[in-house]
Design an enzyme around this catalytic site. Structure first.
Site, PDB file in Angstrom:
ATOM      1  CD  GLU A 157       1.769  10.300  -3.831  1.00 27.35           C
ATOM      2  OE1 GLU A 157       0.595  10.596  -3.727  1.00 27.35           O
ATOM      3  OE2 GLU A 157       1.896   9.208  -4.082  1.00 27.35           O
ATOM      4  CD  GLU A 205      -3.845   0.487  16.760  1.00 27.43           C
ATOM      5  OE1 GLU A 205      -4.941  -0.155  17.233  1.00 27.43           O
ATOM      6  OE2 GLU A 205      -3.645   0.262  15.628  1.00 27.43           O
TER       7      GLU A 205
END
Length: 296
Positions: free
Chosen positions: A79, A110
């Site tokens: 963004e 992960e």
């Protein structure tokens, strides 16, 4: 068992709640996320102050995480370009499992400490960079590997975790604890832990952009006019900042390549665009400095 993994004793009968009671309880619990971020505001400010000199040297903001935490990092990084014209190559979102993991869970990604190291090294992390490491537990192996690689490279490391005393916050240059406690659904850190991470990252990156003169007053003057809505926004912003008419704002923006900062300086000073652009450049992109304004 960490706080974020512990069953919440206040809502042991969640599956028996009415729809209204469940909605009330879930939303009330989310309020704790904002409180947790507010409690950490001084540490977030410390991180911003430490990061700014690295950005002045051409450094990058590199977000690292797994699962929900990693996706929130990718979102924040994505963004910055349309909102503040921040160069896309200087805002990286690195997610355990790669791009596929944005949309689908990549099981086991992960858990690899080595992959965290390798992914940071592959992106050439260096001493000018700021690496934002995000994990609810505060000990995700992938993120801890990335922390090790970032520290070896001399980058500034900022760790965001939701459990007090986490290995990540202890090992990062600046550790930010967002103590959200037990989730209403045990271990589902996409709930208030994720909300707290979103608010904290949003606060950090917005503060960074404001401090780097991407905002004039509270106006988004470095917005990228990439669609009709944003073109209209540039006109509205220019009018608001200068008091110009629609016609003057639109024509000046056209002459300035829809650069709101430049249009404001042109209208307020009467300078031609090329001279105003040089003035802005000399003032480090600060509209206030270019206009000779001082803080009140």
């Amino acid at each position: 068992m960490t706080a974020t993994e512990s069953p919440n004793p206040l809502h042991a009968d969640l599956d028996l709640y009415s729809s209204v009671a469940m909605a009330e309880a879930l939303i009330a619990d989310q309020r704790l996320a904002v409180e947790a971020v507010y409690a950490a505001h001084a540490k977030i400010a410390e991180a911003v102050d430490a990061a700014l000199p690295r950005m002045a040297q051409g450094g990058r903001l590199i977000y690292v995480g797994a699962g929900t935490s990693g996706r929130l990092g990718v979102l924040d990084s994505a963004e910055l370009h349309p909102t503040f014209s921040w160069p896309q190559e200087r805002a990286l979102g690195i997610l355990a499992g790669g791009t596929k993991a944005v949309f689908d869970a990549v099981e086991g990604a992960e858990d690899s400490h080595a992959d965290g190291i390798a992914d940071l090294e592959r992106h050439g992390v260096n001493g000018h960079d700021v690496v934002l490491l995000i994990t609810a537990s505060g000990g995700t192996p992938y993120v801890m590997g990335a922390l090790l690689a970032a520290r070896r490279a001399g980058a500034l490391t900022v760790g965001f975790a939701n459990n007090p005393g986490a290995a990540l916050t202890a090992g990062a240059d600046i550790g930010i604890t967002l103590d959200t406690g037990a989730e209403m659904i045990s271990g589902s850190t996409r709930l208030k832990a994720g909300t707290a991470q979103k608010v904290a990252l949003n606060t950090f990156s917005t503060m960074m952009m404001v401090s780097m003169h991407k905002v004039y007053g509270n106006l988004m003057v470095d917005v990228r006019a990439t669609n009709n809505k944003l073109v209209a926004r540039t006109v509205a912003l220019t009018k608001h900042a200068t008091g110009a008419t629609d016609a003057l704002a639109a024509s000046t923006l056209q002459a300035c390549g829809h650069n709101v900062k430049l249009a404001i300086v042109v209208i307020k000073t009467g300078l031609v665009a090329s001279v105003a652009a040089k003035l802005l450049e000399d003032k480090g992109g600060s509209v206030r400095a270019a206009l000779g304004e001082t803080a009140s």
